[in-house]
Enzyme design. Structure first.
Site, PDB file in Angstrom:
ATOM      1  CD  GLU A   1     -19.828  45.709 -28.610  1.00 42.21           C
ATOM      2  OE1 GLU A   1     -20.687  46.495 -29.014  1.00 42.21           O
ATOM      3  OE2 GLU A   1     -19.695  45.431 -27.410  1.00 42.21           O
TER       4      GLU A   1
ATOM      5  CG  ASN B   1     -17.380  46.434 -18.930  1.00 40.68           C
ATOM      6  OD1 ASN B   1     -16.241  46.693 -18.548  1.00 40.68           O
ATOM      7  ND2 ASN B   1     -18.377  47.323 -18.871  1.00 40.68           N
ATOM      8  CG  HIS B   2     -21.894  45.675 -18.077  1.00 40.78           C
ATOM      9  ND1 HIS B   2     -21.112  46.084 -19.136  1.00 40.78           N
ATOM     10  CD2 HIS B   2     -23.027  45.177 -18.641  1.00 40.78           C
ATOM     11  CE1 HIS B   2     -21.746  45.863 -20.269  1.00 40.78           C
ATOM     12  NE2 HIS B   2     -22.920  45.306 -19.998  1.00 40.78           N
TER      13      HIS B   2
ATOM     14  CD  GLN C   1     -26.256  47.728 -19.010  1.00 34.20           C
ATOM     15  OE1 GLN C   1     -26.235  48.899 -19.385  1.00 34.20           O
ATOM     16  NE2 GLN C   1     -26.254  46.723 -19.867  1.00 34.20           N
TER      17      GLN C   1
ATOM     18  CD  GLU D   1     -12.633  49.804 -14.293  1.00 34.19           C
ATOM     19  OE1 GLU D   1     -12.133  49.165 -13.329  1.00 34.19           O
ATOM     20  OE2 GLU D   1     -13.417  49.290 -15.105  1.00 34.19           O
TER      21      GLU D   1
ATOM     22  CG  ASP E   1     -21.326  43.382 -24.498  1.00 33.34           C
ATOM     23  OD1 ASP E   1     -21.915  43.743 -25.518  1.00 33.34           O
ATOM     24  OD2 ASP E   1     -21.367  44.013 -23.426  1.00 33.34           O
TER      25      ASP E   1
ATOM     26  CE1 TYR F   1     -15.084  50.977 -24.073  1.00 29.23           C
ATOM     27  CE2 TYR F   1     -16.937  49.463 -23.977  1.00 29.23           C
ATOM     28  CZ  TYR F   1     -16.230  50.443 -24.637  1.00 29.23           C
ATOM     29  OH  TYR F   1     -16.664  50.887 -25.856  1.00 29.23           O
ATOM     30  CG  LEU F   2     -12.523  43.522 -19.858  1.00 28.33           C
ATOM     31  CD1 LEU F   2     -11.852  42.153 -19.970  1.00 28.33           C
ATOM     32  CD2 LEU F   2     -14.024  43.366 -19.625  1.00 28.33           C
TER      33      LEU F   2
ATOM     34  CG  HIS G   1     -27.846  43.978 -30.982  1.00 24.89           C
ATOM     35  ND1 HIS G   1     -26.585  43.652 -31.448  1.00 24.89           N
ATOM     36  CD2 HIS G   1     -27.682  44.334 -29.693  1.00 24.89           C
ATOM     37  CE1 HIS G   1     -25.710  43.787 -30.469  1.00 24.89           C
ATOM     38  NE2 HIS G   1     -26.335  44.206 -29.393  1.00 24.89           N
ATOM     39  CG  ASP G   2     -25.923  47.705 -30.058  1.00 24.79           C
ATOM     40  OD1 ASP G   2     -26.853  47.582 -29.240  1.00 24.79           O
ATOM     41  OD2 ASP G   2     -24.805  47.167 -29.913  1.00 24.79           O
TER      42      ASP G   2
HETATM   43  C1  GLC Z   1     -22.764  46.170 -26.410  1.00 26.90           C
HETATM   44  C2  GLC Z   1     -24.072  45.636 -26.939  1.00 26.90           C
HETATM   45  C3  GLC Z   1     -25.177  46.596 -26.605  1.00 26.90           C
HETATM   46  C4  GLC Z   1     -25.231  46.771 -25.110  1.00 26.90           C
HETATM   47  C5  GLC Z   1     -23.868  47.183 -24.553  1.00 26.90           C
HETATM   48  C6  GLC Z   1     -23.814  47.048 -23.060  1.00 26.90           C
HETATM   49  O1  GLC Z   1     -22.385  47.334 -27.040  1.00 26.90           O
HETATM   50  O2  GLC Z   1     -23.976  45.417 -28.320  1.00 26.90           O
HETATM   51  O3  GLC Z   1     -26.417  46.150 -27.082  1.00 26.90           O
HETATM   52  O4  GLC Z   1     -26.176  47.752 -24.773  1.00 26.90           O
HETATM   53  O5  GLC Z   1     -22.832  46.350 -25.030  1.00 26.90           O
HETATM   54  O6  GLC Z   1     -23.786  45.702 -22.682  1.00 26.90           O
END
Ligand code: GLC
Length: 528
Positions: free
Chosen positions: A240, A100-101, A166, A205, A198, A202-203, A305-306
């Site tokens: 995700e 996405n970024h 980002q 707009e 990831d 949001y790809l 991890h988030d």
């Molecule tokens: C996802 C990841 C997260 C990251 C975000 C932006 O949600 O899990 O850790 O900050 O994307 O890339």
């Protein structure tokens, strides 16, 4: 049977796992040394967090080159050797695909921001005003006040859904779309088994929308899938997409988009059910979850991890969760809670096991987060979400056996309850009654009972609300999973006409009723 539907995943943060070269950062040499452990634990597939060159403003989710390895981790050759070593053990590995970024340090963005006429201007989303796409929510609400950032060089704004460091790639540009396929090819040719993709909603707009889940986005994701199917038919894509069930299911397409999608809404409801001693929220969200195409699977998890995200709950539920699980406001971040499983459970072994039992018996492919299998703690003194990304606790030796360096990328947990002296792999491997052995036993039992991966789900409704009990059924194979969400024993009369054995404890006898201890659980298998 495709491997992904029955797999158990292990989310692994390389920097935190094992330091092989003594520089204080985990790396591929370290990971190779620990593959015995992962094989012993019984996981089927490793999900590796981003390992690419990055200025680490978002811990590697800000990529500065898609075709390399971060120098802290080793060389591309190390990556390749590690993939081969993982495969030699019959384990698979998927990498994080962050499309996405990019990082604002990526040469593409550096070139793009140089001038309005740069040949790469169109690789990112630029605008003379910050007024466009006003219906779009902000995700990192604690840090960002707009999805637009002003860039002085050209006096224009660029679009970003996450940190302003980002910038979002512009998927309307065919060159971007082609490049992503090239990136996928590069890593798949090195032998990996797929990607966790990831932030896929949001790809694209489009004005007048919330810029999430757009048809254009789905079209492109299907193209990614066709690419995989054509050239790498055994590879998988895991999405995700932090969305409500009715929107997430679109990411499966008709079985022609993602192989797996994380089920974000069910996760906080497992915590809520336990806190309220009431299964209702879990039952309801699964009832609201549409069926998914054959050959696809949910990815389910307790932590990652988030932050423990509270985006997919109501405002009232969010307030409840915050009050109950993060009494200290420092434990909160954005719309979530930055704590690990074991501290969230107050270190209560019964509750930690109960949560795992629900994870392993409800529909979905479980995705474990490194360290939760031993009940690791967290450190809210660390920035952002880093408090749940501390070094893996291998032993009671200095630095928890993680590294021989003097300075580590982050301190090991050494508090009285969760410190490495008490909580570590070596001690738990030596103790057959440990959490680690219990989690491993659940993994092994689940693998021996494919019905837990592919069976239908039927609730036992005629029970008190603190009983979270259900059948999983697939042909002749049936398992009755019983969970007691309350802090008092619970007696359950078993359905007539079936003879049961205890799938987790071969020595246990099962009569016509069972009594679950406080926060107890049983997996009962029908005998045929
Ligand atoms: C996802 C990841 C997260 C990251 C975000 C932006 O949600 O899990 O850790 O900050 O994307 O890339």
């Amino acid at each position: 049977m495709s491997w992904h539907t029955h797999a158990i995943f292990y989310e692994l943060y390389l920097r935190a796992f094992a330091d092989g070269n003594g520089d204080g950062h985990g790396d591929f040499i370290g990971l190779r040394d620990k593959l015995d452990y992962l094989e012993w634990l019984g996981v089927d597939c490793i999900w590796l967090l981003p390992m690419y060159p990055s200025p680490l403003k978002d811990d590697g989710y800000d990529i500065a080159s898609y075709y390399g390895i971060h120098p802290d981790y080793g060389l591309l050759e190390d990556f390749k050797m590690t993939v081969d070593a993982i495969h030699e053990r019959g384990i698979k590995i998927i990498a994080d695909l962050v499309i996405n970024h990019t990082s604002d340090q990526h040469p593409w963005f550096q070139e793009s921001r140089r001038s309005k006429t740069s040949p790469m201007r169109d690789w990112y989303v630029w605008s003379p005003t910050d007024e466009r796409y006003q219906d779009v929510r902000i995700i990192f609400v604690d840090t960002e006040t707009s999805n637009w950032a002003y860039d002085e060089t050209t006096g224009e704004y660029y679009w970003h859904r996450f940190y302003s460091s980002q910038p979002d790639l512009n998927f309307d540009n065919p060159k971007v779309r082609e490049e992503v396929l090239r990136i996928m090819k590069f890593w798949l040719d090195l032998g990996i088994d797929g990607f966790r993709a990831d932030a896929v909603p949001y790809l694209f707009e489009r004005e007048g929308t919330n810029c999430e889940n757009l048809p254009e986005t789905h079209d492109y994701l299907k193209q990614m899938r066709r690419f995989i199917d054509t050239h790498y038919p055994n590879a998988i894509l895991l999405a995700e997409a932090n969305q409500w069930p009715r929107d997430v299911v679109d990411y499966f397409g008709d079985g022609d988009e993602f192989h797996l999608c994380f089920h974000f809404p069910v996760m906080p409801r497992l915590y809520m059910a336990l806190a309220k001693a009431d299964r209702t929220s879990v039952v309801d969200i699964l009832a609201d979850t549409p069926p998914i195409p054959k050959g696809t699977q949910w990815g389910t998890f307790l932590r990652n991890h988030d932050e423990l995200t509270l985006e997919m709950v109501t405002e009232e539920e969010r307030q409840f969760m915050w009050a109950y699980y993060s009494p200290d406001p420092k434990q909160r971040i954005n719309l979530g809670i930055r704590r690990r499983l074991a501290p969230l459970m107050g270190g209560d072994r019964r509750k930690i096991e109960l949560m795992h039992s629900m994870l392993f018996t409800l529909p979905g492919a479980p995705v474990l987060y490194y360290g939760d299998e031993i009940g690791m703690g967290d450190n809210i003194a660390l920035f952002d979400r880093n408090g749940v990304r501390t070094p893996m606790q291998w032993s009671g030796a200095p630095n928890a056996g993680f590294s021989s360096a003097k300075d580590l990328y982050a301190p090991v947990i050494d508090d009285a309850t969760f410190g490495y002296q008490r909580v570590n792999v070596a001690a738990q491997r030596n103790d057959p009654t440990s959490l680690l052995h219990t989690v491993r036993h659940m993994i092994m039992t689940r693998k021996a009972l494919p019905v837990l991966a592919d069976g239908d789900l039927d609730w036992l409704h005629d029970l008190p609300k603190h009983a979270l009990c259900f059948w999983r059924t697939s042909g002749e194979q049936r398992v009755l999973a019983l969970h007691n969400l309350a802090d008092a024993p619970l007696e359950i009369a078993l359905p007539d006409g079936a003879a049961f054995s205890d799938a987790l404890d071969a020595t246990a006898t099962v009569d016509s009723s069972v009594t679950l201890s406080a926060y107890g659980y049983r997996w009962l298998q029908t005998r045929t």
